[in-house]
Design an enzyme around this catalytic site. Structure first.
Site, mmCIF file in Angstrom:
data_model
loop_
_atom_site.group_PDB
_atom_site.id
_atom_site.type_symbol
_atom_site.label_atom_id
_atom_site.label_comp_id
_atom_site.label_asym_id
_atom_site.label_seq_id
_atom_site.Cartn_x
_atom_site.Cartn_y
_atom_site.Cartn_z
ATOM 1 C CB CYS A 196 -12.366 -1.459 9.638
ATOM 2 S SG CYS A 196 -10.760 -1.092 9.069
ATOM 3 C CB SER A 204 -0.916 -0.013 1.511
ATOM 4 O OG SER A 204 -1.433 1.649 1.523
HETATM 5 C C1 PLP Z 1 -3.667 0.190 6.046
HETATM 6 C C2 PLP Z 1 -4.366 -2.120 5.189
HETATM 7 C C3 PLP Z 1 -4.467 -2.617 4.315
HETATM 8 C C4 PLP Z 1 -5.743 -2.069 3.235
HETATM 9 O O1 PLP Z 1 -4.494 -1.479 2.585
HETATM 10 P P1 PLP Z 1 -5.592 0.068 1.794
HETATM 11 O O2 PLP Z 1 -3.918 0.657 0.744
HETATM 12 O O3 PLP Z 1 -5.634 1.520 2.983
HETATM 13 O O4 PLP Z 1 -6.612 -0.756 0.469
HETATM 14 C C5 PLP Z 1 -4.583 -3.742 4.887
HETATM 15 N N1 PLP Z 1 -3.282 -4.603 5.465
HETATM 16 C C6 PLP Z 1 -3.039 -3.930 6.304
HETATM 17 C C7 PLP Z 1 -1.405 -4.579 7.455
HETATM 18 C C8 PLP Z 1 -3.015 -2.276 6.468
HETATM 19 O O5 PLP Z 1 -2.144 -2.402 7.431
#
Ligand code: PLP
Length: 392
Positions: free
Chosen positions: A330, A204
């Site tokens: 969330c 991400s």
């Molecule tokens: C933030 C996060 C996600 C989601 O990532 P996005 O790019 O916001 O969709 C998934 N897994 C972990 C461990 C994260 O910290």
């Protein structure tokens, strides 16, 4: 009003000014469609996208052709599960193993394999009280029809680092594919797919000082041909994920990876120092419990339970001064105690009093000291309200 101190780096990170600068130039001039590379503007954009892909690949020791752009780690996690489901199911490998502290998008993507793709079973492994996995238990869980194991590299709430190389070895021994959600790990700790032996890894951009709305799935070249697309259309990303690539976001993500590759070793030591300073500063407070292992932990993460204190009330009390969370973005919305802390097995009270402290690239020593003073004073104010608290 002074801006509150930002201590929520696991939720998202401020984009690095160098990233913003690179994106700004691209928004201004780099407007060609990277898939219209027969003309000059398109070619320029396509070259920039490929440069970014190479920067992302370099950060994690992959080949550029093993990087598939997505909208973020959520989509990358979904693509890993959905994409490989048919191939696995066709071979009768319909058992998948994951872990209770995974991000919700992994847990739900795993459940969908059973609901949508007829998988026989989804095993959700428990964790030990410090958030780590039992490798013996993982290996015992593997059955002849196990197709995929998905264990995150670093947890987003308690920062726990899982031993990816050991897990990969177990998976290899049993011929099982291994996916890891590396959204919190790549760019922050050593994370090299060429030595780890992974099948898939999710990344991400906004967790590593790049723009939000972009991420990537690393797909080991042995499995690229086996992955079905979730999004079909123009056949971009060699058919794995259709849609016009957002050139400027790709450039920002690439720049963020290049900076991380350059600075990670020094920066992770600095963050560890700030984390220790934070804990030292709190020594006068009684009954501060650390959630998750201190040893196997992301340098910029702390997760603390102040006994007798309701985390939501504490966050409300300090919110003019500190931007902090009680868990993932969330579950914060739902005002429910974190399922990750609950999984550690210390009971509801401990989960209800847990707060996450996310420290990152722009955090200073002065901010750590000020944040601790604010927290100490808030906890002192609140503790007498709790009848059953015996500590001070
Ligand atoms: C933030 C996060 C996600 C989601 O990532 P996005 O790019 O916001 O969709 C998934 N897994 C972990 C461990 C994260 O910290």
């Amino acid at each position: 009003m002074k801006r509150p101190i930002y201590l929520d780096y696991q939720s998202t990170t401020p984009p690095d000014p160098r990233v913003v600068e690179a994106m700004f130039r691209a928004y201004r001039y780099g407007y060609g469609n990277p898939h219209s590379s027969h003309h000059w503007h398109g070619k320029e954009a396509a070259d920039a996208v490929e440069r970014a892909r190479a920067q992302i690949a370099a950060l994690i020791g992959a080949k550029p052709t093993e990087i598939v752009f997505t909208s973020g780690a959520t989509e990358a996690n979904n693509l890993a599960f959905e994409g490989i489901a048919s191939w696995l199911a066709n071979q009768g490998r319909t058992h998948v193993i994951t872990c209770v502290t995974e991000h919700k998008c992994v847990l739900q993507a795993a459940e969908r394999l059973a609901i949508k793709h007829g998988f026989r079973k989804v095993s959700v492994l428990p964790v030990q009280p410090d958030g780590t996995l039992s490798l013996e238990q993982l290996e015992r869980e593997i059955q002849p029809d196990t197709g995929l194991v998905s264990i995150m590299a670093a947890n987003n709430e308690i920062g726990t680092l899982h031993p990816l190389a050991d897990i990969a070895r177990i998976c290899e021994r049993h011929g099982v594919l291994f996916h890891t959600d590396a959204a919190q790990a790549a760019g922050k700790i050593d994370f090299d797919v060429s030595t780890l032996g992974l099948s898939f890894a999710s990344l991400s951009s906004h967790k590593i000082y790049g723009p939000s709305g972009i991420g990537a799935l690393y797909v080991n070249r042995a499995y690229r041909g086996k992955l079905s697309p979730m999004v079909v259309g123009g056949g971009q990303e060699r058919g794995t994920r259709s849609g016009t690539l957002p050139t400027q976001l790709c450039i920002g993500f690439g720049e963020a990876c290049a900076i991380a590759a350059q600075e990670q070793a020094v920066e992770s030591q600095r963050l560890k120092g700030l984390r220790e300073r934070f804990l030292d500063n709190l020594h006068s407070l009684k009954e501060v419990l650390i959630n998750g292992s201190l040893d196997q932990r992301l340098p910029g993460n702390l997760n603390l339970s102040f006994a007798g204190i309701d985390a939501e009330a504490l966050l409300m009390k300090v919110r003019d001064d500190l931007s902090l969370s009680s868990g993932s973005a969330c579950s914060a919305e739902l005002l429910e105690p974190s399922y990750v802390i609950q999984a550690l097995g210390f009971g509801q009270d401990r989960a209800e009093s847990a707060i996450r402290i996310g420290i990152g690239r722009f955090t200073t020593k002065e901010e750590i000291d000020e944040a601790c003073e604010i927290l100490i004073s808030a906890v002192h104010d609140m503790r007498p309200l709790y009848r059953n608290y015996a500590g001070c």
